[in-house]
Design an enzyme around this catalytic site. Structure first.
Site, mmCIF file in Angstrom:
data_model
loop_
_atom_site.group_PDB
_atom_site.id
_atom_site.type_symbol
_atom_site.label_atom_id
_atom_site.label_comp_id
_atom_site.label_asym_id
_atom_site.label_seq_id
_atom_site.Cartn_x
_atom_site.Cartn_y
_atom_site.Cartn_z
ATOM 1 N N ALA A 1 37.430 41.238 48.255
ATOM 2 C CA ALA A 1 37.836 40.015 47.555
ATOM 3 C C ALA A 1 38.983 40.230 46.574
ATOM 4 O O ALA A 1 40.026 39.569 46.654
ATOM 5 C CB ALA A 1 36.621 39.431 46.828
ATOM 6 N N ARG B 1 42.948 34.818 56.064
ATOM 7 C CA ARG B 1 41.490 34.979 56.105
ATOM 8 C C ARG B 1 40.864 33.851 55.295
ATOM 9 O O ARG B 1 41.165 33.711 54.103
ATOM 10 C CB ARG B 1 41.065 36.348 55.556
ATOM 11 N N ASP C 1 32.576 37.421 48.341
ATOM 12 C CA ASP C 1 33.920 36.948 48.672
ATOM 13 C C ASP C 1 34.144 35.521 48.195
ATOM 14 O O ASP C 1 35.280 35.093 48.029
ATOM 15 C CB ASP C 1 34.148 37.042 50.175
#
Length: 371
Positions: free
Chosen positions: A56, A94, A248
């Site tokens: 992250a 992503r 995340d």
């Protein structure tokens, strides 16, 4: 953290050429420590999407530096159009990690203050460095707050080792330095606490057995790699004192999105009365989401990652098919652990319950009624 006695961050600006960004290419770990140079926003997008960098906080820092490289590339006459195009490309790499969009928004907000291209480039570089420095500082604070949990366990069982289970990699490789789930472990090691870490392999990319084990070994921390499904068995037999994972994306209500398999660890921990904590900087909190299960986008990666494994043999990396060639496979990369299974959240401002009440007590400025 140090590698062979030398301190490294996971991403940094070249000392002699600010147009070059260095990264540790994590695809080659633990067998090769390889540093790669990136000079375009396109190269940064590939590095993010193909997981040369991951985690992250590091994804946020990479997005920040990617925006800086984009500022270098943008034409002065069409700068605003070009930088927004690059921002969209970075955001699309992503979907689950909120840090990417957070860093891109921060860069766009900062860059627009500049009047000339040079001013915008200078602002973008300062902002990218600020994002990286802030990530490092916050992760260190997470470690110090989480240390209190480990100290409490150690004091309750004197002369016994503290056993911690973690899933995936939320160490310094997943951030700029220190990490989140591993940061309290590193802080405890500094305090001389006797501890041991159960390391989930974390299929299909094996970030636990490849990255977490490598990190812990480099810091001389006792650890044992286990299959992803062994955690519940260890908990049943009293071999786990604490579960520490990263995140995340965490919702305002405390739902936690983390690598697939985290939810199952939380269920097992709940059934065995073992505390389950998620460690994360505030940049990983999505303050606009209330239902993680319904609202957090889950990245579906290539099914080939499930069907093949990559290993190191005779000095080379090799890819091996482990399933019937024609069998279909699915590869959801994350799952959502509901707040009711999370004992607490460890942030740079302290530890709170996994709820909007808990988070807003630590971050009152995020409350719409604040001020």
């Amino acid at each position: 953290m140090k590698v062979n006695g030398k301190h490294y961050r996971t991403i940094w600006v070249d000392e002699n050429n600010t147009g070059i960004i260095h990264i540790i290419d994590q695809r080659f770990l633990p067998h090769e420590f390889k540093v790669v140079k990136l000079q375009t926003s396109g190269q940064m997008c590939i590095a993010i999407k193909e997981m040369h960098v991951r985690g992250a906080g590091l994804l946020g820092a990479a997005a920040g530096y990617g925006m800086y490289l984009g500022a270098l590339e943008a034409n002065e006459s069409t700068f605003d159009h070009d930088i927004h195009t690059i921002a969209a490309q970075i955001n699309s790499t992503r979907p689950t990690a909120v840090n990417i969009n957070w860093a891109v928004k921060r860069q766009l907000s900062a860059i627009k203050i500049g009047k000339t291209k040079k001013e915008k480039i200078d602002i973008a570089l300062r902002t990218a460095i600020d994002i990286a420095d802030e990530d490092t500082r916050y992760c260190r604070q997470i470690g110090l707050h989480g240390l209190k949990l480990i100290e409490k366990i150690a004091n309750a069982k004197p002369n016994s080792i503290v056993n911690i289970l973690t899933h995936c990699n939320a160490g310094w490789l997943a951030f700029v330095d220190h990490g989140t789930a591993l940061s309290p472990i590193y802080a405890a090691r500094e305090q001389g606490i006797d501890l041991h870490v159960w390391v989930d392999e974390t299929r299909p990319r094996n970030q636990g057995s490849n990255l977490t084990a490598w990190e812990l070994g480099a810091q001389n921390i006792k650890h044992t790699i286990i299959t992803d499904n062994a955690g519940g068995h260890l908990m049943q037999h009293g071999l786990v004192d604490l579960v520490l994972v990263g995140s995340d994306r965490t919702t305002l209500t405390g739902d936690v999105a983390n690598k697939t398999g985290t939810y199952l660890k939380a269920l097992a921990a709940k059934d065995n009365n073992i505390p389950f904590y998620a460690a994360l900087p505030s940049s990983s909190i999505d303050w606009e989401l209330h239902d993680g299960y319904k609202q957090i986008p889950i990245e579906e990666r290539d099914a080939e990652e499930v069907k093949y494994v990559q290993g190191y043999m005779n000095g080379t990396f090799q890819r091996i098919l482990i399933s019937p060639e024609n069998s279909p496979a699915r590869n959801p990369s994350f799952d959502v652990t509901p707040a009711r299974l999370v004992t607490g959240l460890i942030t740079e401002r302290g530890i709170c319950e996994a709820s909007s009440k808990g988070l807003l007590e630590l971050f009152p400025e995020k409350n719409p009624q604040h001020g």
